[in-house]
Write an enzyme that holds these catalytic residues in place. Structure first.
Site, mmCIF file in Angstrom:
data_model
loop_
_atom_site.group_PDB
_atom_site.id
_atom_site.type_symbol
_atom_site.label_atom_id
_atom_site.label_comp_id
_atom_site.label_asym_id
_atom_site.label_seq_id
_atom_site.Cartn_x
_atom_site.Cartn_y
_atom_site.Cartn_z
ATOM 1 N N ASP A 1 0.817 -1.216 0.000
ATOM 2 C CA ASP A 1 0.000 0.000 0.000
ATOM 3 C C ASP A 1 0.855 1.272 0.000
ATOM 4 O OD1 ASP A 1 -2.053 -1.855 0.298
ATOM 5 O OD2 ASP A 1 -3.194 -0.549 1.604
ATOM 6 N N ARG B 1 0.650 5.744 18.514
ATOM 7 C CA ARG B 1 0.411 6.771 17.498
ATOM 8 C C ARG B 1 0.943 8.162 17.873
ATOM 9 N NH1 ARG B 1 0.838 2.799 14.709
ATOM 10 N NH2 ARG B 1 -0.940 1.854 13.657
ATOM 11 N N ASP C 1 -6.910 4.933 12.725
ATOM 12 C CA ASP C 1 -5.571 5.522 12.647
ATOM 13 C C ASP C 1 -5.532 6.811 11.837
ATOM 14 O OD1 ASP C 1 -4.198 3.898 14.348
ATOM 15 O OD2 ASP C 1 -3.434 2.555 12.798
ATOM 16 N N SER D 1 -4.962 -8.532 8.294
ATOM 17 C CA SER D 1 -3.915 -7.524 8.384
ATOM 18 C C SER D 1 -3.354 -7.504 9.798
ATOM 19 C CB SER D 1 -4.451 -6.139 8.010
ATOM 20 O OG SER D 1 -5.408 -5.710 8.958
#
Length: 416
Positions: free
Chosen positions: A15, A94, A123, A179
């Protein structure tokens, strides 16, 4: 002439490699950024791939120390948890990643930030809210929310075809039917076959824990030392010892891994409004949270604990989950958390065994809140049972009146 300088969060996967090439082909100059927050990665291969695809620079920063000190240990201090199950492994990483990406963008004169987050996940919210607070004037490119981009790449087949045309190397290893996102705290698994909430996660899915059924048939013992609610030392039964934050956390991860501690399989409510099924294994933090909660039972004032649990734990956890780390409310709550932990000092003795962690003892040399003599059924020297008669009478005043009012209304409580 370049359309602008972009700092792209780049992992080396299909990606973000596609996004990197797409931005370059669209006329942007791209600096790639990757944070080391404890995930397994071939760092050199990622750098070589980014440069080969045309990135001006590949910047890799080790953020493990600040990740543990600033976020993970704060989560321990407030017993952070989301919807009673999720220990926030992804959410915790994050803020340090977003902050460092802004710093890299500033260092390399980039006026645009970009990421490869999907348009349905949390996210994208976490990164972009952080960026808006950290660099209010920055521009953002979110490809998976750009109509032209998602129209061009409707599925994996389109990504692979673009990779073939643009000479983007693609791993020959078959892609797992889910994932994964890994860091020092946990590994998360979602999407693909896991989108069916009734589909059992395959045995080979879990990366950070062994199957509890395959764990050793013997318990493993260790102690955790806390200072102001922060773990400062771990000592194991086989004489291993760790005091440095990252080393200490990795040792607890290993202990939890070998015993199969910290697996959950849940459906959670994403901030954007969707429900999502996720599997997480979080060995070290699961152990630390249990130890910290137990020590607080010994040393934390009951009313302080009540307020902290009702307001700080819930609020801080939601702020992290929803991407509100760089906010005034998080700073306000966090100061309360730190204050509440001034006297949370002591040692917790633990063991792990086949998927579970157990506290088997706790002690503190700095707290006088627990008194063995006060609590003993064999001593009346420091607490008179007769005093309790008045205590109960006062507590019963309003309850008696409530009971009388129910009788007067014809709905006595005894008949409900």
């Amino acid at each position: 002439m370049s359309k602008g300088r972009v700092c792209l969060a780049y992992s080396g996967g299909l990606d973000t490699s596609t996004i990197l090439k797409y931005l370059i082909n669209d006329g942007y100059t791209v600096v790639c950024f990757l944070a080391n927050v404890g995930q397994e990665e071939d760092w050199k291969a990622v750098e070589e791939k980014a440069l080969m695809l045309g990135a001006e620079k590949m910047v890799i920063r080790d953020l493990q120390d600040q990740f543990v000190k600033e976020l993970v240990f704060r989560a321990v201090q407030c017993n952070a948890i989301y919807e009673d199950r999720y220990l926030l492994g992804t959410s915790l990483a994050r803020p340090v990643i977003a902050r460092e990406q802004v710093r890299v963008a500033q260092e390399y004169k980039c006026d645009i930030l970009s990421h490869g987050c999907t348009g349905k996940g949390n996210d994208q919210v976490r990164f972009e809210l952080a960026w808006h607070a950290l660099a209010p004037s920055v521009k953002i490119i979110a490809p998976w929310r750009i109509e032209e981009f998602i129209g061009k790449f409707k599925g994996r087949a389109d990504l692979l075809e673009y990779a073939r045309i643009n000479n983007i190397p693609v791993s020959s290893t078959p892609k797992a039917p889910w994932s994964m996102d890994e860091n020092l705290v946990h590994c998360s698994y979602e999407a693909g076959i896991l989108e069916d909430p009734d589909h059992e996660a395959p045995k080979h899915l879990w990366k950070m824990t062994v199957d509890p059924l395959d764990a050793p048939d013997k318990p493993y013992h260790f102690t955790i030392h806390f200072d102001k609610g922060i773990p400062v030392k771990v000592v194991t039964e086989d004489k291993k010892q760790a005091t440095e934050p990252v080393e200490l956390f990795k040792l607890l991860n290993l202990i939890g891994h070998d015993a199969g501690v910290g697996r959950i399989d849940i459906v959670e409510n994403r901030f954007i409004g969707l429900k999502s099924r996720g599997c997480y294994d979080t060995p070290g933090l699961t152990i630390l949270r249990l130890a910290h909660i137990d020590l607080e039972g010994l040393v934390l004032d009951s009313k302080v604990r009540e307020l902290r649990d009702q307001f700080c734990t819930l609020s801080w956890s939601r702020q992290l989950y929803n991407g509100m780390y760089f906010s005034p409310e998080r700073e306000f709550v966090e100061n309360s958390i730190i204050y509440s932990q001034q006297n949370v000092n002591g040692v917790v003795r633990m063991m792990v065994y086949k998927g579970n962690a157990y506290v088997i003892g706790r002690s503190s040399e700095t707290s006088n809140l627990y008194s063995e003599e006060d609590a003993s059924m064999d001593s009346l020297d420091t607490f008179s049972p007769m005093d309790t008669t008045g205590f109960i009478a006062i507590q019963a005043i309003r309850l008696k009146k409530y009971g009388e009012s129910k009788i007067a209304q014809g709905t006595p409580l005894a008949e409900t």
